[in-house]
Scaffold this motif. Structure first.
Motif, PDB file in Angstrom:
ATOM      1  N   ASP A  33       0.800  -0.984   0.055  1.00 17.02           N
ATOM      2  CA  ASP A  33      -0.158  -0.390  -0.297  1.00 17.02           C
ATOM      3  C   ASP A  33       0.890   1.279   0.304  1.00 17.02           C
ATOM      4  OD1 ASP A  33      -1.990  -1.620  -0.205  1.00 17.02           O
ATOM      5  OD2 ASP A  33      -2.098  -1.171   2.123  1.00 17.02           O
ATOM      6  N   PHE A  34       2.209   0.852   0.506  1.00 15.75           N
ATOM      7  CA  PHE A  34       3.636   2.133   0.189  1.00 15.75           C
ATOM      8  C   PHE A  34       4.029   2.392  -0.753  1.00 15.75           C
ATOM      9  CE2 PHE A  34       1.009   1.619   4.865  1.00 15.75           C
ATOM     10  CZ  PHE A  34       0.704   3.266   4.978  1.00 15.75           C
ATOM     11  N   GLY A  35       4.151   1.094  -1.472  1.00 13.29           N
ATOM     12  CA  GLY A  35       4.752   1.408  -2.610  1.00 13.29           C
ATOM     13  C   GLY A  35       6.308   0.474  -2.753  1.00 13.29           C
ATOM     14  N   VAL A  36       6.120  -0.228  -1.339  1.00 15.85           N
ATOM     15  CA  VAL A  36       7.035  -1.214  -1.053  1.00 15.85           C
ATOM     16  C   VAL A  36       6.511  -2.891  -1.982  1.00 15.85           C
ATOM     17  CG1 VAL A  36       8.340  -1.701   0.348  1.00 15.85           C
ATOM     18  CG2 VAL A  36       7.884   0.284   0.686  1.00 15.85           C
ATOM     19  N   GLN A  37       7.562  -2.887  -2.593  1.00 18.47           N
ATOM     20  CA  GLN A  37       7.715  -4.895  -2.800  1.00 18.47           C
ATOM     21  C   GLN A  37       8.434  -5.493  -1.689  1.00 18.47           C
ATOM     22  OE1 GLN A  37       6.165  -7.077  -5.080  1.00 18.47           O
ATOM     23  NE2 GLN A  37       6.200  -8.550  -3.293  1.00 18.47           N
ATOM     24  N   PRO A  38       7.380  -6.658  -1.011  1.00 25.70           N
ATOM     25  CA  PRO A  38       8.704  -7.885   0.126  1.00 25.70           C
ATOM     26  C   PRO A  38       8.532  -8.364  -0.533  1.00 25.70           C
ATOM     27  CG  PRO A  38       5.523  -7.263   0.656  1.00 25.70           C
ATOM     28  CD  PRO A  38       5.968  -6.526  -0.918  1.00 25.70           C
ATOM     29  N   ILE A  39       9.368  -8.978  -0.258  1.00 27.62           N
ATOM     30  CA  ILE A  39      10.158  -9.705  -0.581  1.00 27.62           C
ATOM     31  C   ILE A  39      10.616 -10.843   0.458  1.00 27.62           C
ATOM     32  CG2 ILE A  39      12.311 -11.181  -1.688  1.00 27.62           C
ATOM     33  CD1 ILE A  39      12.798  -8.559  -3.378  1.00 27.62           C
ATOM     34  N   VAL A  40      10.048 -12.051   1.360  1.00 31.99           N
ATOM     35  CA  VAL A  40       9.988 -12.375   2.758  1.00 31.99           C
ATOM     36  C   VAL A  40      11.176 -13.568   2.141  1.00 31.99           C
ATOM     37  CG1 VAL A  40       9.319 -13.216   4.474  1.00 31.99           C
ATOM     38  CG2 VAL A  40       8.357 -11.607   3.224  1.00 31.99           C
ATOM     39  N   TYR A  41      11.964 -13.695   2.827  1.00 33.99           N
ATOM     40  CA  TYR A  41      13.243 -15.273   3.018  1.00 33.99           C
ATOM     41  C   TYR A  41      12.139 -15.227   4.694  1.00 33.99           C
ATOM     42  CZ  TYR A  41      17.599 -17.880   3.306  1.00 33.99           C
ATOM     43  OH  TYR A  41      18.308 -18.949   3.847  1.00 33.99           O
ATOM     44  N   ILE A  42      12.219 -16.731   4.233  1.00 33.51           N
ATOM     45  CA  ILE A  42      12.355 -17.919   5.568  1.00 33.51           C
ATOM     46  C   ILE A  42      12.373 -19.545   4.948  1.00 33.51           C
ATOM     47  CG2 ILE A  42       9.810 -17.062   5.881  1.00 33.51           C
ATOM     48  CD1 ILE A  42       8.667 -18.952   4.224  1.00 33.51           C
ATOM     49  N   PRO A  43      13.072 -20.269   6.290  1.00 35.15           N
ATOM     50  CA  PRO A  43      13.433 -21.210   6.157  1.00 35.15           C
ATOM     51  C   PRO A  43      12.296 -22.621   5.662  1.00 35.15           C
ATOM     52  CG  PRO A  43      12.413 -20.568   8.775  1.00 35.15           C
ATOM     53  CD  PRO A  43      12.525 -19.417   7.664  1.00 35.15           C
ATOM     54  N   GLU A  44      12.592 -23.142   4.754  1.00 31.21           N
ATOM     55  CA  GLU A  44      12.242 -24.328   3.892  1.00 31.21           C
ATOM     56  C   GLU A  44      11.566 -24.982   4.487  1.00 31.21           C
ATOM     57  OE1 GLU A  44      12.761 -27.351  -0.131  1.00 31.21           O
ATOM     58  OE2 GLU A  44      14.214 -25.621   0.076  1.00 31.21           O
ATOM     59  N   ASN A  45      12.689 -25.467   6.247  1.00 31.68           N
ATOM     60  CA  ASN A  45      11.643 -27.053   6.576  1.00 31.68           C
ATOM     61  C   ASN A  45      12.526 -26.105   8.114  1.00 31.68           C
ATOM     62  OD1 ASN A  45      14.716 -26.840   6.145  1.00 31.68           O
ATOM     63  ND2 ASN A  45      15.067 -28.764   6.865  1.00 31.68           N
ATOM     64  N   PRO A  46      11.564 -25.368   8.350  1.00 31.39           N
ATOM     65  CA  PRO A  46      11.748 -25.182  10.107  1.00 31.39           C
ATOM     66  C   PRO A  46      10.792 -25.928  11.056  1.00 31.39           C
ATOM     67  CG  PRO A  46       9.513 -23.587   8.823  1.00 31.39           C
ATOM     68  CD  PRO A  46      10.254 -24.499   7.766  1.00 31.39           C
ATOM     69  N   HIS A  68      15.672 -20.884   2.539  1.00 36.57           N
ATOM     70  CA  HIS A  68      16.122 -21.564   2.166  1.00 36.57           C
ATOM     71  C   HIS A  68      16.052 -23.906   3.320  1.00 36.57           C
ATOM     72  CE1 HIS A  68      19.952 -22.988   0.244  1.00 36.57           C
ATOM     73  NE2 HIS A  68      20.479 -22.933   1.070  1.00 36.57           N
ATOM     74  N   LYS A  69      16.701 -24.208   2.896  1.00 31.45           N
ATOM     75  CA  LYS A  69      16.970 -25.293   3.941  1.00 31.45           C
ATOM     76  C   LYS A  69      17.541 -24.478   5.232  1.00 31.45           C
ATOM     77  CE  LYS A  69      15.729 -29.636   1.453  1.00 31.45           C
ATOM     78  NZ  LYS A  69      16.204 -30.412   0.291  1.00 31.45           N
ATOM     79  N   ILE A  70      17.221 -25.677   6.216  1.00 35.65           N
ATOM     80  CA  ILE A  70      17.759 -24.613   7.453  1.00 35.65           C
ATOM     81  C   ILE A  70      17.880 -26.168   8.469  1.00 35.65           C
ATOM     82  CG2 ILE A  70      15.283 -24.992   8.731  1.00 35.65           C
ATOM     83  CD1 ILE A  70      17.025 -22.359  10.424  1.00 35.65           C
ATOM     84  N   PHE A  71      18.886 -26.317   9.020  1.00 34.02           N
ATOM     85  CA  PHE A  71      19.738 -27.763   9.976  1.00 34.02           C
ATOM     86  C   PHE A  71      19.046 -26.839  11.449  1.00 34.02           C
ATOM     87  CE2 PHE A  71      22.325 -28.641  13.115  1.00 34.02           C
ATOM     88  CZ  PHE A  71      22.366 -30.618  13.542  1.00 34.02           C
ATOM     89  N   GLU A  72      18.157 -27.711  12.145  1.00 35.93           N
ATOM     90  CA  GLU A  72      17.266 -27.649  13.134  1.00 35.93           C
ATOM     91  C   GLU A  72      18.097 -28.455  14.155  1.00 35.93           C
ATOM     92  OE1 GLU A  72      15.295 -25.303  14.204  1.00 35.93           O
ATOM     93  OE2 GLU A  72      14.179 -24.729  13.181  1.00 35.93           O
ATOM     94  N   PRO A  73      18.913 -28.348  14.936  1.00 32.96           N
ATOM     95  CA  PRO A  73      18.979 -29.176  16.257  1.00 32.96           C
ATOM     96  C   PRO A  73      18.490 -29.270  17.031  1.00 32.96           C
ATOM     97  CG  PRO A  73      20.728 -27.264  15.708  1.00 32.96           C
ATOM     98  CD  PRO A  73      19.601 -26.245  14.744  1.00 32.96           C
ATOM     99  N   TYR A  74      17.794 -28.945  16.822  1.00 34.82           N
ATOM    100  CA  TYR A  74      16.315 -28.928  18.412  1.00 34.82           C
ATOM    101  C   TYR A  74      15.401 -30.279  17.735  1.00 34.82           C
ATOM    102  CZ  TYR A  74      15.796 -25.017  20.668  1.00 34.82           C
ATOM    103  OH  TYR A  74      16.286 -24.052  21.341  1.00 34.82           O
ATOM    104  N   GLN A  75      15.569 -30.367  16.386  1.00 40.41           N
ATOM    105  CA  GLN A  75      15.381 -32.329  15.807  1.00 40.41           C
ATOM    106  C   GLN A  75      15.506 -33.282  16.107  1.00 40.41           C
ATOM    107  OE1 GLN A  75      16.036 -31.092  11.080  1.00 40.41           O
ATOM    108  NE2 GLN A  75      13.904 -30.294  10.791  1.00 40.41           N
ATOM    109  N   LEU A  76      16.868 -33.133  16.210  1.00 40.58           N
ATOM    110  CA  LEU A  76      17.672 -34.414  17.315  1.00 40.58           C
ATOM    111  C   LEU A  76      17.404 -34.221  18.747  1.00 40.58           C
ATOM    112  CD1 LEU A  76      21.509 -33.516  15.544  1.00 40.58           C
ATOM    113  CD2 LEU A  76      19.666 -34.929  14.688  1.00 40.58           C
ATOM    114  N   ALA A  77      17.535 -32.768  19.309  1.00 42.39           N
ATOM    115  CA  ALA A  77      17.245 -32.878  20.392  1.00 42.39           C
ATOM    116  C   ALA A  77      15.052 -33.561  20.707  1.00 42.39           C
ATOM    117  CB  ALA A  77      16.904 -31.916  21.196  1.00 42.39           C
TER     118      ALA A  77
END
Length: 433
Positions: A33-46, A68-77
């Motif tokens: 609405d303010f003339g800004v194009q948002p490009i959002v970068y997030i993890p692929e597999n959070p 983009h893919k992320i390695f999550e140590p919490y997945q191991l924990a």
């Protein structure tokens, strides 16, 4: 005229639930609405500790989402204890006296091996990926949002490699956030956190914070421009709700053990003893993750018969509960470190039309907001008699059908107005507001 491109680097994004997702979900909604194009970068597999699938429907169709893919140590924990891992990941840390051996091990690992946090393994691959993306798409402005504060390290490296303007957005403080002292940090780890914090604060072009206290705290570390842009409200899709028939006191959001408001429970017990019909009217509604210590205390005070422990609900349903409940509870930890915390839910509380009872440390930033907007009453932890008096007054207004909030000056906290402030900031040459 082409819209300005803005790259937003954030970890929390739908279907993530909880407060961490709301700030940038709403900024992204209104940026076009303010003339800004948002490009959002997030993890692929959070690995999100809280999931709210309904929020996916709120993502702006005008936003460009890259992953983009992320390695999550919490997945191991989580292989050892999924429940403990989720709680630590979401900031719910057991009371120190009640921590098991496994709790202590997880906290030591979290605090000392993953600096600044367990998403640090996303930094290097993200920098490699984004360095190319930024150059190919002619992006000149980036924003990193933390926590997790490791995302600011992505901004730090991109700033060193490219000619970009970098805004570091701190939704919460770094080394003074409430749970930081609970991480069982070694001297080395504590110094490393401080060093990284100082490096980020002195390398970003502009710092964005959500409270004046955090601004003052950071001004002791950096001379870079610091702008305060609070969180806000955006409840346009919620229709008016019929009020609860009971005198409901609702706490919405994570109820940590350190937030356990014993003066509130004491006041309620005394009112139960003094007013014959109070028990038949009283309902304590807890909506969201609640620590075991809070539940045990409620039982110890024999308030469990009045307890309605609803658990986690979608963000939409949380707003519905805010509008239905007779009184809304806002509780913050009684510590100097939490004076700067302005909970995101405060602003949705304020537009619900329901009065707020807020308890926190003396000098809290949110006390001033509540007072100036006439949306409720703030108490520090020494004001038990004042709290009891206000509870009784609210109860009598409830019996008369006259209990409501008479708020003023809320429009400044609308998400669209705040997005306008953000756009003004990123388009200002010296980045000062």
């Amino acid at each position: 005229m082409k819209p300005k491109k803005l790259l937003i680097i954030t970890y929390y994004w739908p279907p993530a639930g909880g407060p961490g997702v709301q700030r940038w979900l709403k900024f992204v909604k209104y940026l076009p609405d303010f003339g800004v194009q948002p490009i959002v970068y997030i993890p692929e597999n959070p690995m999100y500790p809280i999931v709210d699938e309904a929020l996916v429907n709120e993502v702006s169709g005008k936003a460009i989402i890259i992953k983009h893919k992320i390695f999550e140590p919490y997945q191991l924990a989580s292989f050892f204890s999924k429940n403990k891992t989720k709680k630590i990941s979401s900031g719910i840390i057991p009371n120190q006296k009640k921590q098991s051996f496994l709790d202590k091990v997880f906290l030591w690992i979290r605090g000392n091996l993953f600096i600044p946090d367990a998403r640090v393994f996303w930094v290097k691959p993200s920098v490699s990926f984004l360095e190319k993306y930024i150059s190919e798409n002619e992006i000149d402005t980036i924003i990193t949002s933390g926590p997790p504060h490791s995302l600011h390290l992505i901004g730090l490296e991109l700033k060193q490699k490219l000619e970009v303007k970098w805004f570091a957005d701190f939704r919460d403080p770094w080394t003074t956030i409430g749970y930081h002292k609970s991480l069982r940090l070694s001297n080395y780890a504590a110094k490393k956190h401080k060093a990284l914090e100082r490096q980020v604060l002195n390398s970003a072009d502009t710092i964005i914070v959500t409270s004046n206290t955090t601004k003052t705290e950071f001004q002791a570390i950096t001379t870079k421009p610091i702008a305060v842009i609070t969180n806000g409200y955006d409840t346009e899709n919620v229709v008016k709700q019929a009020l609860d028939v009971k005198f409901s006191l609702a706490h919405i959001g994570s109820f940590l053990s350190e937030r356990n408001p014993k003066i509130l429970w004491e006041c309620l017990v005394e009112l139960l003893d003094e007013i014959p019909d109070f028990e038949s009217h009283l309902e304590i509604k807890l909506i969201g993750a609640v620590s075991q210590e809070v539940l045990e205390t409620i039982t110890q005070f024999k308030l469990n018969l009045c307890l309605n422990n609803i658990g986690y609900v979608s963000h939409y349903d949380a707003i519905v509960h805010q509008m239905k409940s007779q009184v809304l509870l806002l509780i913050e930890i009684n510590s100097d470190d939490t004076k700067s915390i302005i909970p995101g839910k405060l602003f949705e509380y304020m537009v619900s039309g329901r009065p707020i009872i807020a308890i926190g440390p003396n000098g809290s930033d949110f006390a001033e907001i509540i007072t100036n907007t006439n949306t409720g009453v703030f108490f520090d932890y020494s004001e038990k008699m004042k709290l009891k008096s206000v509870l009784l007054d609210f109860y009598n207004q409830f019996l008369e059908g006259k209990l409501q909030s008479n708020a003023v000056g809320l429009q400044q906290f609308s998400r669209k107005n705040l997005t306008g402030k953000l756009v003004e900031l990123i388009q200002t040459p010296n980045s000062k507001l």
